[in-house]
Scaffold this motif. Sequence first.
Motif, short mmCIF file in Angstrom:
data_model
loop_
_atom_site.label_atom_id
_atom_site.label_comp_id
_atom_site.label_asym_id
_atom_site.label_seq_id
_atom_site.Cartn_x
_atom_site.Cartn_y
_atom_site.Cartn_z
N UNK A 177 25.35 -4.03 -76.84
CA UNK A 177 23.87 -4.62 -76.95
C UNK A 177 23.34 -3.53 -77.76
N UNK A 178 22.29 -4.07 -78.34
CA UNK A 178 21.17 -3.14 -79.21
C UNK A 178 19.86 -3.16 -78.67
N UNK A 179 19.47 -1.87 -78.41
CA UNK A 179 18.18 -1.86 -78.21
C UNK A 179 17.17 -1.38 -79.23
N UNK A 180 16.03 -2.10 -79.65
CA UNK A 180 15.10 -1.91 -80.44
C UNK A 180 13.76 -1.48 -79.73
N UNK A 181 13.19 -0.01 -80.25
CA UNK A 181 12.15 0.30 -79.67
C UNK A 181 12.71 1.61 -78.76
N UNK A 182 11.97 1.88 -77.92
CA UNK A 182 11.91 3.10 -77.09
C UNK A 182 11.52 4.27 -77.66
N UNK A 183 11.96 5.49 -76.93
CA UNK A 183 11.53 6.86 -77.34
C UNK A 183 12.59 7.64 -77.99
N UNK A 184 12.47 8.29 -79.05
CA UNK A 184 13.30 9.18 -79.39
C UNK A 184 13.85 10.08 -78.41
N UNK A 185 13.19 10.74 -77.59
CA UNK A 185 13.70 11.68 -76.73
C UNK A 185 14.51 11.19 -75.46
N UNK A 186 14.51 9.79 -75.50
CA UNK A 186 15.36 9.22 -74.56
C UNK A 186 16.41 8.39 -74.97
N UNK A 187 16.86 8.60 -76.14
CA UNK A 187 17.83 7.69 -76.90
C UNK A 187 19.54 8.20 -76.15
N UNK A 188 19.68 9.21 -75.88
CA UNK A 188 20.74 9.88 -75.08
C UNK A 188 20.81 9.12 -73.88
N UNK A 189 19.60 9.21 -72.86
CA UNK A 189 19.52 8.76 -71.79
C UNK A 189 19.92 7.12 -71.75
N UNK A 190 19.27 6.58 -72.76
CA UNK A 190 19.66 4.85 -72.95
C UNK A 190 20.99 4.72 -73.12
#
Length: 91
Positions: A3-16
Amino acid sequence: MCATLIGGMDRLRRDYINAAKSRGVDLKVFTGKENQISSQMGSPDLVIVFTSKVSHAARKEVLNYAKSRNIPVRMIHACGVSTLRNSLESN
């Protein structure tokens, strides 16, 4: 599944990425600040767009790319990790 996620917060990248990995999903994350997102996406099985954290131009580019390749898209306004988990579980 990929899957590909577009958007979100930089600080949550690892959590995603970790949340997706725990559900057996290989996730690519683009926070929307990258140029030419569609050329880096590859061929995911699902595209998730967090609409509250992505520009209109990036959203339009991703939607056109996904539509041309018959890739399902989920557009969600919230951008939390639990939102991503729920989206992946409903797939």
